[in-house]
Write an enzyme that holds these catalytic residues in place. Sequence first.
Site, PDB file in Angstrom:
ATOM      1  N   LYS A  86      -7.015   1.065  -2.712  1.00  0.00           N
ATOM      2  CA  LYS A  86      -6.595   0.827  -1.586  1.00  0.00           C
ATOM      3  C   LYS A  86      -6.975   1.807  -0.927  1.00  0.00           C
ATOM      4  O   LYS A  86      -7.544   1.769   0.333  1.00  0.00           O
ATOM      5  CB  LYS A  86      -5.528  -0.127  -1.321  1.00  0.00           C
ATOM      6  CG  LYS A  86      -4.873   0.478  -0.550  1.00  0.00           C
ATOM      7  CD  LYS A  86      -5.557  -1.246  -0.009  1.00  0.00           C
ATOM      8  CE  LYS A  86      -4.718  -1.901   1.394  1.00  0.00           C
ATOM      9  NZ  LYS A  86      -5.216  -2.595   2.229  1.00  0.00           N
ATOM     10  N   LYS A  94       0.377   5.043   8.493  1.00  0.00           N
ATOM     11  CA  LYS A  94       0.636   5.120   7.330  1.00  0.00           C
ATOM     12  C   LYS A  94      -0.173   5.528   5.731  1.00  0.00           C
ATOM     13  O   LYS A  94      -0.512   6.026   5.021  1.00  0.00           O
ATOM     14  CB  LYS A  94       1.897   4.172   6.968  1.00  0.00           C
ATOM     15  CG  LYS A  94       2.797   4.390   5.264  1.00  0.00           C
ATOM     16  CD  LYS A  94       2.352   3.405   4.367  1.00  0.00           C
ATOM     17  CE  LYS A  94       1.631   1.446   4.715  1.00  0.00           C
ATOM     18  NZ  LYS A  94       1.131   1.152   3.645  1.00  0.00           N
ATOM     19  N   THR A 120       0.385  -0.809  -0.509  1.00  0.00           N
ATOM     20  CA  THR A 120      -0.055  -0.016  -0.258  1.00  0.00           C
ATOM     21  C   THR A 120       0.838   0.521   0.034  1.00  0.00           C
ATOM     22  O   THR A 120       1.197   1.340   0.897  1.00  0.00           O
ATOM     23  CB  THR A 120      -0.793  -0.086   1.516  1.00  0.00           C
ATOM     24  OG1 THR A 120      -1.883  -0.887   1.197  1.00  0.00           O
ATOM     25  CG2 THR A 120      -2.105   1.566   0.993  1.00  0.00           C
TER      26      THR A 120
END
Length: 295
Positions: free
Chosen positions: A174, A242, A99
């Site tokens: 995502k 993150k 990701t």
Amino acid sequence: MQDKETIGFIGIGIMGRSMAGHLQRAGYPLHVHNRTRAKAEELIDRGAVWHGSVASLARVCDIVITMVGYPSDVESVYLGAEGILAHARPGTHAIDMTTSSPALAKRIWEAAKKKEIVALDAPVTGGDVGARDAKLSIMVGGERAAFGAMKAVFGVMGTTVVYQGPTGAGQHAKLANQIAIAGCIMGVCESLAYAECVGLDRRTLLASIENGAAGSRQLSVLGPRMIDGDFAPGFYVKHFVKDLGIAIDVAKEMGIELPALALAKSLYERLAAGGLQDAGTQALYRLYVDRIAAP
Ligand code: NAP
């Protein structure tokens, strides 16, 4: 019958070890590299070829798959002097399943094109359990023809493999997924914290609500872990921080206001500052029950 392509897998962590294992069992000759070799030993014992560097792996593989941690890892693994793009052969397919940021995916695609390397961004959802059971949902961005060429490989690791659009679209999909999770997991924590405070049995509550309108994977998979006090990582808090950070940055650039995302990011940052960065995302529940203070 044509031989299967040689696959190089970089990033043998919680997700990568299962994903690479499925490819190996499906008969793809497997080459592996990881920052910490010990995590790759099981795959090596089963016949995978170890490489001490990204460059050495990239030189001999038809397909290179990366499943590392952060965008900074992706950048060094692809764009560094010892990285994939400097050492892979023309015609190599390079697939980043980490990701990471959509903008970085575009930079990699552009640099790859100059070297006649085909880059795809293909992050996943489904968690450690989805990786273990080869039931990931894989969201792919890049050229459609490259997606078609790699579909069989994706099919070994996941059951939902969807082309989302041009380069970066996989990462955008995502991030949209992470935004949905962020709102949902806060609701799950608040529901269970409320239930605990008012004296309900939380497992009995789950039996009533998990198949109704409040049902979700967060409630059914992470709810029981919250109740059991099991905060072991399936998906790290630090990785969620993150992801939410990347999503907030994109939202700011686009001028989109996403208040629930901003709240989730602040709560997860508080959790990480409280020392729980290596716990699983279900540890958010501890903010409610242990009342970890704002830093
Ligand atoms: P992880 O266990 O930390 O795995 C990442 C692996 O990449 C680690 O083994 C790490 O090495 C290795 N690595 C990092 N930088 C490297 C480099 N420069 N060169 C070689 N190896 C490198 O994390 P994970 O849970 O598998 O997650 C991987 C990615 O998938 C993350 O971006 C995460 O956000 C995403 N993701 C995770 C889940 C989940 O449920 N876990 C679900 C969907 C997506 P070390 O062993 O030395 O640390």
